[in-house]
Design an enzyme around this catalytic site. Structure first.
Site, PDB file in Angstrom:
ATOM      1  CE  LYS A   1      78.353  37.488  24.669  1.00  0.00           C
ATOM      2  NZ  LYS A   1      79.092  36.788  25.498  1.00  0.00           N
TER       3      LYS A   1
ATOM      4  CE  LYS B   1      82.685  39.844  23.114  1.00  0.00           C
ATOM      5  NZ  LYS B   1      83.036  39.341  24.383  1.00  0.00           N
TER       6      LYS B   1
ATOM      7  CB  SER C   1      82.273  35.572  24.806  1.00  0.00           C
ATOM      8  OG  SER C   1      81.950  36.777  25.290  1.00  0.00           O
TER       9      SER C   1
ATOM     10  CB  SER D   1      81.490  39.147  27.534  1.00  0.00           C
ATOM     11  OG  SER D   1      82.671  39.259  27.074  1.00  0.00           O
TER      12      SER D   1
END
Length: 446
Positions: free
Chosen positions: A389, A216, A276, A213
């Site tokens: 992130k 992203k 997320s 993820s």
């Protein structure tokens, strides 16, 4: 056995690792071995009650013993249990006051024995360190206590004793830590300067690996550029598609969403970065480009434009994609840590307000009837961290991009730490914390 356990504990202190856990837990009896750790605190000999897991590298010190050992020093702290919060409360700077005979072997406080799975607060701030409650006592890794209390510890090789100096601040011998193989088995590691691109440390930085993820960040970049071009707006009502609903209802879903439901684009951006949300990433991609496939094409084009030669995208969220062949291949977005660092610094420099989102420790979206905390544990434990992130898949392991500003005289340097392929979420917080600590030392010495 005790000598082996002590050796494990001492080697742990040498590399000065830190463990961060989302919650506390109770160890099963067959996983833990009680022991005593020999130490010196400001020159005073102290034996600390401890538990050592049957697997190496996990040793936990009785926090009451440690509080008693440093009582009266500048780093003293009190520890109590709050029944209403079901929480262990650490208050720095206050003297430790024992409850009844709680420091006497075999004498357990009724109040403490009820706190088998405590939450943790330091000076009324909720934190996410790993702790364990065993027979009414709470146990921490000594290196976590070192960071919480800003205390230094070293190893005296002559008598195998941990020497704690409350007058010195927490420090890490980074060169010895790195040489010990501390970062070697991660898929990739980079520590660098967000403004200049200077690489302060790297290891396995050019391994092209699954990035989960952390993908992203690229999705955010393309959506922001779409907003700049007036193709879409922060205030848009995004209609949730059947594809986004399918992601939401899968095992990888984060927020319940239904096809036809309308959600503000700004809410989707926030939930994509803070918790997320995979369904949010899908909805944003479709809103900008009409389909995930079209958006993914933009992702790969942008990667080429930014000269991220290792980048390879299959979707906007980072989950695995399976081919339709009889023997299906499990495809995942991938990149090396060096390119992910370059992507991250590009986004932070172009859109620094991303940090207004990623610094949120929790998020609440009324329209989705949703509330949750940020997946980045360092936001809770390390002052100054404001992004960026996390990501996890079986193939990628646990990944993180984390960033913080560091003061260098009158100047502020922003650093980015990339860790790809940690074996669990605790290591995902532990390794970048060491990198960020090293960055502080690096700039203080320049």
């Amino acid at each position: 056995m005790k000598k082996r356990i002590l050796s494990i504990m001492l080697s742990l202190v040498i590399v000065v690792t830190m463990s961060f856990g989302m919650t506390s837990a109770v160890f099963a009896a067959d996983m833990m071995n009680p022991t005593m750790i020999k130490s010196q605190v400001d020159g005073k000999s102290v034996n600390l009650r401890a538990y050592s897991a049957s697997y190496e590298g996990n040793n936990f010190i009785c926090i009451r013993d440690f509080a008693n050992a440093i009582n009266g020093s500048e780093k003293q702290f009190n520890i109590t249990y709050d029944k209403n919060k079901n929480a262990v409360m650490i208050v720095k700077g206050q003297p430790y006051i024992a409850v009844g005979g709680e420091n006497q072997p075999g004498n357990r406080s009724v109040e403490w024995s009820s706190s088998s799975v405590p939450k943790l607060y330091v000076n009324d701030k909720k934190v996410q360190y790993t702790s364990y409650s065993i027979e009414g006592n709470t146990y921490f890794k000594i290196v976590d206590l070192m960071q919480i209390l800003n205390i230094n510890a070293t190893l005296d090789d002559s008598n195998n004793t941990i020497k704690v100096d409350t007058k010195k601040d927490f420090d890490v011998d980074f060169q010895k830590t790195a040489a010990s193989g501390y970062f070697d088995f991660l898929h990739g590691t980079v520590l660098g300067n967000a403004a200049t691109g200077e690489i302060i440390y790297s290891n396995n930085a050019e391994n092209k690996v699954a990035i989960a993820s952390t993908t992203k960040i690229m999705t955010y970049l393309l959506v922001r550029e779409g907003i700049d071009k007036k193709q879409i707006s922060w205030d848009d009502d995004v209609v949730i598609s059947k594809a986004a609903e399918a992601v939401s209802s899968s095992e990888d879903g984060v927020i319940p969403m239904k096809a036809g439901q309308k959600v503000k684009l700004s809410d989707l951006m926030n939930t994509m970065l803070v918790v997320s949300s995979n369904e949010s990433a899908t909805a944003l991609a479709e809103h900008l480009s009409g389909s995930e496939a079209a958006f993914t094409k933009l992702m790969n084009q942008k990667a080429k434009e930014l000269k991220l030669d290792s980048a390879e995208f299959y979707n906007p969220h980072g989950l695995p994609v399976y081919t339709s062949n009889l023997f299906a291949a499990k495809l995942q977005n991938r990149m090396d840590a060096k390119d992910l660092f370059e992507l991250s610094r590009y986004v932070i420099n172009k859109y620094p307000d991303i940090l207004d989102i990623t610094s949120k420790t929790e998020i609440s979206v009324d329209s989705l009837n949703f509330k949750d905390v940020n997946t980045n544990r360092l936001l809770f434990n390390l002052n100054g961290v404001d992004g960026l992130k996390t990501g996890t898949t079986n193939r990628a392991g646990c990944c993180i991009i984390t960033t913080m500003p560091i003061q260098k005289g009158d100047k502020t340097e922003r650093v980015i730490a990339i860790v790809l392929g940690a074996e669990d979420s605790a290591e995902r917080a532990e390794k970048p914390a060491i990198l960020l600590q090293y960055a502080k030392q690096y700039y203080s010495n320049k």
